[in-house]
Design a protein around this motif. Structure first.
Motif, short mmCIF file in Angstrom:
data_model
loop_
_atom_site.label_atom_id
_atom_site.label_comp_id
_atom_site.label_asym_id
_atom_site.label_seq_id
_atom_site.Cartn_x
_atom_site.Cartn_y
_atom_site.Cartn_z
N THR A 190 -7.72 5.87 1.23
CA THR A 190 -6.50 5.77 2.04
C THR A 190 -6.80 5.17 3.42
N ALA A 191 -7.84 5.67 4.08
CA ALA A 191 -8.20 5.16 5.40
C ALA A 191 -8.67 3.72 5.31
N TYR A 192 -9.46 3.40 4.28
CA TYR A 192 -9.95 2.03 4.12
C TYR A 192 -8.79 1.05 3.97
N GLN A 193 -7.83 1.39 3.14
CA GLN A 193 -6.67 0.53 2.94
C GLN A 193 -5.86 0.39 4.23
N ALA A 194 -5.72 1.48 4.97
CA ALA A 194 -4.99 1.43 6.24
C ALA A 194 -5.69 0.49 7.22
N VAL A 195 -7.02 0.60 7.32
CA VAL A 195 -7.78 -0.26 8.24
C VAL A 195 -7.70 -1.72 7.80
N CYS A 196 -7.80 -1.98 6.51
CA CYS A 196 -7.66 -3.36 6.02
C CYS A 196 -6.31 -3.93 6.43
N GLY A 197 -5.26 -3.13 6.30
CA GLY A 197 -3.93 -3.57 6.70
C GLY A 197 -3.83 -3.85 8.19
N ILE A 198 -4.44 -2.99 9.00
CA ILE A 198 -4.42 -3.18 10.46
C ILE A 198 -5.16 -4.45 10.84
N LEU A 199 -6.36 -4.62 10.28
CA LEU A 199 -7.20 -5.76 10.64
C LEU A 199 -6.67 -7.08 10.09
N SER A 200 -5.93 -7.03 9.00
CA SER A 200 -5.37 -8.24 8.41
C SER A 200 -3.97 -8.55 8.94
N GLY A 201 -3.41 -7.64 9.70
CA GLY A 201 -2.06 -7.83 10.23
C GLY A 201 -1.98 -8.94 11.25
N GLU A 202 -0.78 -9.23 11.66
CA GLU A 202 -0.54 -10.33 12.61
C GLU A 202 -1.27 -10.12 13.94
N ALA A 203 -1.28 -8.89 14.42
CA ALA A 203 -1.94 -8.58 15.69
C ALA A 203 -2.68 -7.25 15.54
N PRO A 204 -3.98 -7.29 15.18
CA PRO A 204 -4.73 -6.05 14.98
C PRO A 204 -4.66 -5.14 16.21
N ASP A 205 -4.24 -3.92 15.99
CA ASP A 205 -3.95 -2.98 17.08
C ASP A 205 -5.03 -1.90 17.16
N PRO A 206 -5.78 -1.83 18.27
CA PRO A 206 -6.81 -0.80 18.39
C PRO A 206 -6.23 0.60 18.42
N ALA A 207 -5.00 0.77 18.90
CA ALA A 207 -4.37 2.09 18.90
C ALA A 207 -4.15 2.56 17.47
N ALA A 208 -3.77 1.65 16.59
CA ALA A 208 -3.58 2.01 15.19
C ALA A 208 -4.91 2.37 14.54
N LEU A 209 -5.99 1.64 14.87
CA LEU A 209 -7.32 2.00 14.37
C LEU A 209 -7.70 3.39 14.82
N ARG A 210 -7.43 3.68 16.09
CA ARG A 210 -7.78 4.98 16.65
C ARG A 210 -6.99 6.11 16.00
N GLN A 211 -5.78 5.82 15.55
CA GLN A 211 -4.99 6.84 14.85
C GLN A 211 -5.60 7.17 13.50
N VAL A 212 -6.20 6.19 12.85
CA VAL A 212 -6.88 6.44 11.57
C VAL A 212 -8.11 7.31 11.83
N ASP A 213 -8.90 6.93 12.84
CA ASP A 213 -10.12 7.66 13.20
C ASP A 213 -10.57 7.15 14.57
N TRP A 214 -10.71 8.03 15.54
CA TRP A 214 -11.05 7.59 16.89
C TRP A 214 -12.37 6.81 16.92
N GLU A 215 -13.28 7.10 15.98
CA GLU A 215 -14.58 6.42 15.97
C GLU A 215 -14.47 4.95 15.56
N LEU A 216 -13.31 4.52 15.07
CA LEU A 216 -13.13 3.12 14.72
C LEU A 216 -12.73 2.28 15.92
N ALA A 217 -12.37 2.93 17.02
CA ALA A 217 -11.99 2.20 18.24
C ALA A 217 -12.44 2.98 19.48
N PRO A 218 -13.74 3.27 19.60
CA PRO A 218 -14.21 4.00 20.77
C PRO A 218 -14.12 3.17 22.06
#
Length: 142
Positions: free
Chosen positions: A71-99
């Motif tokens: 679930t987290a992997y798919q969410a991160v793929c969606g964030i990173l492949s989106g029009e404007a990758p959002d670090p806040a969205a990465l941090r919502q999945v796991d803070w360690e993905l956007a320290p």
């Protein structure tokens, strides 16, 4: 609250770079890597591949590989492949993905612009805390 300047730039499929608000240098590169794909983990490890899907956070304090569930992997793929990758969205999945991202001021900062200090618990490493240039304090490594 993510500010427009903190959104990432695509660097490949399921990968984005994020610039430091203080100096403009790269704060981090975040990549979603499927199982079996190699990532350069830097010296002394070099290229490494894992049996599970994972997220690589590079440049910010070295290179880190974090295993994720489907679930987290798919969410991160969606964030990173989106029009404007959002670090806040990465941090919502796991803070360690956007320290590198400060949620208080909505900005990315490279490691050089975080004032850091290490906490120990009974003589053993516990975590690294950091203050962004605006003085907001967050854990940046655990």
């Amino acid at each position: 609250m993510t500010t427009p300047g903190s959104l990432g730039q695509h660097t490949g499929q399921s990968a984005a770079s994020f610039r430091c608000a203080a100096c403009g240098e790269i704060a981090a590169v975040v990549r979603a890597l499927p199982a079996g794909c190699a990532a350069d983990m830097g010296p002394p490890l070099g290229p490494q591949s894992q049996r599970r899907d994972g997220i690589v956070v590079d440049y910010f304090g070295g290179t880190a590989w974090k295993f994720t569930d489907v679930t987290a992997y798919q969410a991160v793929c969606g964030i990173l492949s989106g029009e404007a990758p959002d670090p806040a969205a990465l941090r919502q999945v796991d803070w360690e993905l956007a320290p590198f991202y400060c949620p208080n001021c909505g900005q990315n900062y490279c490691r050089a612009h975080w004032r850091t200090y290490v906490l120990f618990d009974d003589g053993f490493y516990d975590c690294t805390m950091g203050r962004c240039p605006r003085g907001h304090e967050h854990m940046i490594d655990d």
